[in-house]
Design an enzyme around this catalytic site. Sequence first.
Site, PDB file in Angstrom:
ATOM      1  N   LYS A  16      42.131  52.159  51.616  1.00 30.42           N
ATOM      2  CA  LYS A  16      42.926  53.630  51.274  1.00 30.42           C
ATOM      3  C   LYS A  16      43.572  52.975  49.604  1.00 30.42           C
ATOM      4  CE  LYS A  16      43.521  55.476  54.634  1.00 30.42           C
ATOM      5  NZ  LYS A  16      42.361  55.867  55.045  1.00 30.42           N
ATOM      6  N   LYS A  66      38.963  37.140  53.446  1.00 28.84           N
ATOM      7  CA  LYS A  66      40.000  36.700  52.680  1.00 28.84           C
ATOM      8  C   LYS A  66      39.605  35.627  52.536  1.00 28.84           C
ATOM      9  CE  LYS A  66      43.113  40.824  53.902  1.00 28.84           C
ATOM     10  NZ  LYS A  66      44.761  40.711  54.163  1.00 28.84           N
ATOM     11  N   ASN A 151      52.750  34.139  70.678  1.00 31.73           N
ATOM     12  CA  ASN A 151      51.293  34.446  70.915  1.00 31.73           C
ATOM     13  C   ASN A 151      50.371  33.860  72.114  1.00 31.73           C
ATOM     14  OD1 ASN A 151      48.944  35.411  69.117  1.00 31.73           O
ATOM     15  ND2 ASN A 151      48.184  33.088  68.678  1.00 31.73           N
TER      16      ASN A 151
HETATM   17  P1  NDP Z   1      43.829  38.005  62.782  1.00 34.91           P
HETATM   18  O1  NDP Z   1      42.990  38.069  63.591  1.00 34.91           O
HETATM   19  O2  NDP Z   1      43.510  37.020  62.201  1.00 34.91           O
HETATM   20  O3  NDP Z   1      44.951  37.577  64.203  1.00 34.91           O
HETATM   21  C1  NDP Z   1      44.641  38.029  65.581  1.00 34.91           C
HETATM   22  C2  NDP Z   1      46.088  37.947  66.510  1.00 34.91           C
HETATM   23  O4  NDP Z   1      46.699  39.539  67.186  1.00 34.91           O
HETATM   24  C3  NDP Z   1      46.272  36.892  66.483  1.00 34.91           C
HETATM   25  O5  NDP Z   1      47.426  36.233  66.903  1.00 34.91           O
HETATM   26  C4  NDP Z   1      45.744  36.961  68.455  1.00 34.91           C
HETATM   27  O6  NDP Z   1      46.381  36.291  69.692  1.00 34.91           O
HETATM   28  C5  NDP Z   1      45.802  38.511  68.758  1.00 34.91           C
HETATM   29  N1  NDP Z   1      46.011  39.935  69.515  1.00 34.91           N
HETATM   30  C6  NDP Z   1      44.880  40.597  69.264  1.00 34.91           C
HETATM   31  N2  NDP Z   1      44.985  41.321  70.145  1.00 34.91           N
HETATM   32  C7  NDP Z   1      45.810  41.156  71.274  1.00 34.91           C
HETATM   33  C8  NDP Z   1      46.212  41.809  72.323  1.00 34.91           C
HETATM   34  N3  NDP Z   1      45.932  42.360  73.399  1.00 34.91           N
HETATM   35  N4  NDP Z   1      47.466  41.086  72.830  1.00 34.91           N
HETATM   36  C9  NDP Z   1      48.099  40.161  72.028  1.00 34.91           C
HETATM   37  N5  NDP Z   1      47.873  39.963  70.900  1.00 34.91           N
HETATM   38  C10 NDP Z   1      46.741  39.546  70.113  1.00 34.91           C
HETATM   39  O7  NDP Z   1      44.851  39.604  62.676  1.00 34.91           O
HETATM   40  P2  NDP Z   1      45.583  39.171  61.212  1.00 34.91           P
HETATM   41  O8  NDP Z   1      46.440  38.297  61.345  1.00 34.91           O
HETATM   42  O9  NDP Z   1      44.729  39.398  60.085  1.00 34.91           O
HETATM   43  O10 NDP Z   1      45.465  40.832  61.286  1.00 34.91           O
HETATM   44  C11 NDP Z   1      46.438  41.640  62.562  1.00 34.91           C
HETATM   45  C12 NDP Z   1      46.947  43.255  62.113  1.00 34.91           C
HETATM   46  O11 NDP Z   1      47.717  43.146  60.967  1.00 34.91           O
HETATM   47  C13 NDP Z   1      45.955  43.627  62.260  1.00 34.91           C
HETATM   48  O12 NDP Z   1      46.316  44.883  62.873  1.00 34.91           O
HETATM   49  C14 NDP Z   1      46.052  44.254  60.619  1.00 34.91           C
HETATM   50  O13 NDP Z   1      45.402  45.546  60.042  1.00 34.91           O
HETATM   51  C15 NDP Z   1      47.549  43.686  60.338  1.00 34.91           C
HETATM   52  N6  NDP Z   1      47.507  44.427  58.648  1.00 34.91           N
HETATM   53  C16 NDP Z   1      48.206  44.942  58.254  1.00 34.91           C
HETATM   54  C17 NDP Z   1      48.767  44.492  56.823  1.00 34.91           C
HETATM   55  C18 NDP Z   1      49.187  46.079  55.829  1.00 34.91           C
HETATM   56  O14 NDP Z   1      48.851  46.030  54.751  1.00 34.91           O
HETATM   57  N7  NDP Z   1      49.784  47.198  56.323  1.00 34.91           N
HETATM   58  C19 NDP Z   1      48.310  43.956  56.226  1.00 34.91           C
HETATM   59  C20 NDP Z   1      47.338  42.515  57.132  1.00 34.91           C
HETATM   60  C21 NDP Z   1      47.364  42.473  58.010  1.00 34.91           C
HETATM   61  P3  NDP Z   1      45.417  35.181  69.825  1.00 34.91           P
HETATM   62  O15 NDP Z   1      45.389  33.857  68.836  1.00 34.91           O
HETATM   63  O16 NDP Z   1      46.122  34.462  71.245  1.00 34.91           O
HETATM   64  O17 NDP Z   1      43.862  35.492  69.571  1.00 34.91           O
END
Ligand code: NDP
Length: 276
Positions: A16, A66, A151
Amino acid sequence: MTDSYAVIGNPIEQSKSPFIHIAFAQVTGQDIHYTKLLAPVGGFAGEVDAFRARGGRGMNVTAPFKLDAFAYATDQAPSAQMAGAVNAMKFEGDKVYAENFDGVGLVRDLVHNLACPLKGRRVLILGAGGATRGALLPLLAEQPAELVIVNRTVAKAQALEALALQHQTGLVPVQGLGYDAVQGAFDVVLNATSSSLKAELPPLNPSVFAPDCLAYDLTYGKGLTPFLQLAQRAGVTRLADGVGMLAEQAAEAFAWWRGVRPDTAAVIAQLTVPLV
Ligand code: NDP
């Protein structure tokens, strides 16, 4: 002369950012051109080099680049160093300045747009990935009563607890826990996991939602996600997704590039997908 900017990612079609930055340029009277750049995985530096050679002035950076952007930059701001990742770059001669505005965008959306002050409140954040890491210092700067990071992979939450305690200048208690160790109810519950992208639900006990809590899913454009449904079933009426965070981090980048901060309300209204 028209200045060129772009967002780089893979995939990039869904972004976007062009819509947002072109809207910002119109309301602030800035003469910019803004495009999407699809870079092959492993080909980030070559694409950025070519964009700079064409006179490009700055870029937004999205997944999966990133970390590549962090390595590419010559000057990483403290926000980027703390996040270990970069979501905006500015090009000046040989210099590549790098920032990460995600955390400050989240806090601005919570405090300013949603009128949800964090000072003295109990805040729970789900997930210990890049989004949580980048949000730590901006959240702590608001002086919540407590910040709990939860987490699935507990060691990652514990590592972020250690990072936060090492960097914060205040005295906010921070804990990194597994889901089964979370106790009590929270005033603000932030879903910073990527679970909503897959329509999954983190293993969260609904007792974490205090009666007047704000439940906020950083994922945007997915309507009422499983996390927001859980909060709703627990009686929470203040529900929000990350569309405001998206707009606010973009506004921070725009202000950094152009010296003028656009109002975000119109863009947020146009991008909002109803939470039904
Ligand atoms: P990462 O891939 O770095 O981290 C993902 C995290 O989600 C990990 O802690 C992982 O846990 C956890 N996770 C994934 N699936 C599950 C599940 N089913 N149940 C529990 N925990 C789960 O992602 P980001 O931190 O970069 O992004 C996270 C979210 O934030 C995304 O959806 C992204 O779209 C959103 N975001 C939104 C932004 C905005 O501007 N609105 C900006 C940046 C991000 P584990 O470590 O145990 O695998």
